[in-house]
Design a protein around this motif. Structure first.
Motif, PDB file in Angstrom:
ATOM      1  N   ARG A 108      44.613  32.285  26.421  1.00  0.00           N
ATOM      2  CA  ARG A 108      44.655  30.879  26.879  1.00  0.00           C
ATOM      3  C   ARG A 108      44.274  29.950  25.737  1.00  0.00           C
ATOM      4  NH1 ARG A 108      41.690  31.878  32.461  1.00  0.00           N
ATOM      5  NH2 ARG A 108      43.458  32.878  33.485  1.00  0.00           N
ATOM      6  N   ASP A 320      46.387  34.950  30.117  1.00  0.00           N
ATOM      7  CA  ASP A 320      47.411  34.746  31.149  1.00  0.00           C
ATOM      8  C   ASP A 320      48.415  35.889  31.101  1.00  0.00           C
ATOM      9  OD1 ASP A 320      46.359  32.350  31.968  1.00  0.00           O
ATOM     10  OD2 ASP A 320      47.618  31.140  30.635  1.00  0.00           O
ATOM     11  N   GLN A 330      51.771  32.016  38.173  1.00  0.00           N
ATOM     12  CA  GLN A 330      51.078  30.822  38.652  1.00  0.00           C
ATOM     13  C   GLN A 330      49.591  30.981  38.346  1.00  0.00           C
ATOM     14  OE1 GLN A 330      51.257  29.932  42.861  1.00  0.00           O
ATOM     15  NE2 GLN A 330      52.625  28.229  42.395  1.00  0.00           N
ATOM     16  N   ASN A 331      48.999  30.000  37.740  1.00  0.00           N
ATOM     17  CA  ASN A 331      47.598  30.091  37.306  1.00  0.00           C
ATOM     18  C   ASN A 331      47.341  31.346  36.481  1.00  0.00           C
ATOM     19  OD1 ASN A 331      47.015  27.727  38.698  1.00  0.00           O
ATOM     20  ND2 ASN A 331      46.612  28.870  40.594  1.00  0.00           N
ATOM     21  N   GLY A 332      48.298  31.701  35.657  1.00  0.00           N
ATOM     22  CA  GLY A 332      48.105  32.831  34.752  1.00  0.00           C
ATOM     23  C   GLY A 332      48.332  34.196  35.357  1.00  0.00           C
ATOM     24  N   ARG A 333      48.637  34.235  36.689  1.00  0.00           N
ATOM     25  CA  ARG A 333      48.831  35.525  37.358  1.00  0.00           C
ATOM     26  C   ARG A 333      50.221  35.605  37.963  1.00  0.00           C
ATOM     27  NH1 ARG A 333      44.469  34.576  41.719  1.00  0.00           N
ATOM     28  NH2 ARG A 333      44.290  32.547  40.759  1.00  0.00           N
ATOM     29  N   ASN A 335      52.565  35.519  40.806  1.00  0.00           N
ATOM     30  CA  ASN A 335      52.415  34.872  42.108  1.00  0.00           C
ATOM     31  C   ASN A 335      52.407  35.938  43.214  1.00  0.00           C
ATOM     32  OD1 ASN A 335      52.200  32.744  43.759  1.00  0.00           O
ATOM     33  ND2 ASN A 335      54.314  32.002  43.510  1.00  0.00           N
ATOM     34  N   GLY A 354      44.277  38.074  37.617  1.00  0.00           N
ATOM     35  CA  GLY A 354      43.851  37.322  36.438  1.00  0.00           C
ATOM     36  C   GLY A 354      42.800  38.151  35.708  1.00  0.00           C
TER      37      GLY A 354
END
Ligand SMILES: Cc1cc2nc3c(=O)[nH]c(=O)nc-3n(C[C@H](O)[C@H](O)[C@H](O)COP(=O)(O)OP(=O)(O)OC[C@H]3O[C@@H](n4cnc5c(N)ncnc54)[C@H](O)[C@@H]3O)c2cc1C
Length: 435
Positions: A108, A320, A330-333, A335, A354
């Motif tokens: 990140r 990520d 989504q948000n590094g993971r 979905n 994550g």
């Protein structure tokens, strides 16, 4: 009896624990044929390319992985990459369930000016460099400066700081990459400063990692006693103090109060410091920080700034997952809901959650996802699986080929007085395995 075909993508801890959960769930009536694909010619994921070389005990979990791989219903297909050698659609067509255990390997970004200056690196590039990951052997690292800054307050930041701060001869008996060890032996770095944004009570270090610090023989470790005291006061009002937090603060207090050896190697942990700008003339020379304070339980800028002159910055602020066709991040993971992505598509490990938790966290997590997969399985497919998808002549590293590589590395290690000497070149690894 019904037999379902499962493919697991990624041979890290999550992949192996997923395979193990399927093996444990077998009954007289329901069986699983498990194929595991892995993009590298070697399995074990971050146990090979992430865990610090001076923590060999942690790596013994690989014995569990090898036991899982020896079961008759398990096949390894290493040197096979999802998105390059096989597509997600093809895997979903061929298998009853596809489990993505592909981890999170992209570092990140902080998003501050100057972050991309030369010698400002992500731990996602630096760690695999010293751990012999074939894709990172050419990472450019300049250790000619006297001070390095490590951003982040988790175990990865701690590993990176320790590797930079300890006397490199302490790494002689480890499996660290030879190219990294010789560079560390020429390093001028004598001060390493770990900077965390929040207070000591929020640090994500785990107590065993912290407990290693006072044991370092050739490095003095510093934590500001006042910052620890303020954190102790802040948590004193809590009704219940978590055991982990209490342990962490106890070790940090010990480090702060420990008498120093007076050696020239120093590792300092600084809290309540947010990097706001990296400065330098093409190469990093200085990091400007905003000093934070805690107000009503919230971390806020105090209005003051300070700067640290340094020639190397490593950011260890999380990872990520990497995107590939058919997968949304989504948000590094990946979905997902409780590991379920879409029909016959699932995810476990860091790709699912994550970058959190230790190796063991992936075990319970994978078991839960496998339970869900089994509930959703209907009629087994009549299909050939991976062998029908790979181009003829594709150089697959199967379990036997991997065992050859493993044995060769361990033998080279015995000669050098190390647990193993890792081969760093992809083609050489493949050669050892297939000849
Ligand atoms: C620097 C570092 C140090 C750590 N140290 C410790 C420690 O000391 N103790 C501890 O308990 N935990 C430690 N951890 C955490 C631990 O490593 C993770 O919990 C664990 O590795 C996550 O497992 P995973 O299988 O989800 O991901 P990974 O271990 O990353 O495995 C993912 C695998 O998928 C493969 N892959 C990725 N994309 C593809 C693709 N497209 N096709 C095929 N294969 C693919 C990768 O090559 C990799 O082998 C550390 C983590 C890091 C980053």
């Amino acid at each position: 009896m019904v037999k379902f075909k499962i493919v697991i993508v990624g041979a890290g801890p999550a992949g192996y624990f997923t395979a193990q959960a399927f093996q444990n769930a077998q009954t007289e009536d329901i069986k699983f044929a498990i194929d595991m694909i892995e993009r590298l010619p070697t399995p074990w994921g971050l146990v090979r390319s992430g865990v610090a070389p001076d923590h060999p005990k942690i790596k013994t979990v690989s014995k569990v992985f090898e036991k899982i791989a020896k079961e008759p219903n398990f096949r390894l297909f290493a040197n096979v990459e999802l998105g390059k050698d096989v597509s997600l659609k093809d895997l979903r067509d061929q298998y009853d369930a596809v489990v993505l255990s592909t981890g999170a390997s992209k570092g990140r970004k902080l998003g501050v000016p100057g972050e991309d200056l030369t010698n400002s690196l992500s731990a996602a590039d630096f760690v695999p460099w010293y751990n012999s990951h074939p894709d990172y052997v050419n990472t450019e690292v300049d250790l000619s400066c006297d001070t390095a800054v490590v951003i982040g307050a988790g175990n990865v930041a701690m590993d990176v700081a320790r590797i930079l701060a300890i006397d490199p001869t302490e790494l002689d008996p480890t499996d660290i990459a030879d190219h990294a060890l010789s560079k560390l032996k020429q390093s001028n770095i004598r001060t390493v400063i770990i900077c965390g944004r929040r207070g000591p009570e929020y640090a994500a270090f785990t107590a065993p990692e912290l407990r290693d610090l006072p044991k370092l023989e050739n490095t003095d470790v510093y934590v500001d006693s006042n910052q620890i005291q303020e954190a102790e006061l802040r948590i004193a009002s809590l009704i219940e103090i978590e055991k982990d937090l209490r342990n962490n603060l106890e070790v940090m207090r010990l480090i702060a109060d420990q008498s120093k050896k007076g050696v020239d190697r120093k590792l300092e942990i600084k809290f309540l410091s947010t990097p706001i700008e990296f400065k330098g003339n093409s190469k990093i020379e200085e990091v400007i920080f905003a000093q934070n304070k805690v107000e009503n339980g919230k971390v806020v800028p105090s209005g003051e700034k300070f700067s640290i002159k340094c020639g190397l910055v490593i950011s260890a602020i999380g990872y990520d997952s990497v995107e590939y066709p058919g997968i949304t991040i989504q948000n590094g993971r990946i979905n997902n809901i409780a590991g379920h992505v879409e029909h016959n598509l699932y995810t476990t490990g860091w790709a699912k959650r994550g970058p959190t938790g230790v190796i063991g966290t992936n075990k319970s997590d994978s078991t839960d996802v496998v339970e869900l997969i089994i509930e959703n399985l209907k009629e087994p497919k009549l299909s050939e699986g991976i062998t029908s998808l790979l181009k003829s002549g594709h150089q697959v590293i199967d379990q036997l080929a991997w065992e050859k590589i493993n044995a060769s590395e361990v033998i080279s290690g015995e000669i050098a007085g190390k647990p193993r000497v890792k081969e760093i070149k992809r083609d050489k690894l493949i050669n050892i395995g297939l000849n």
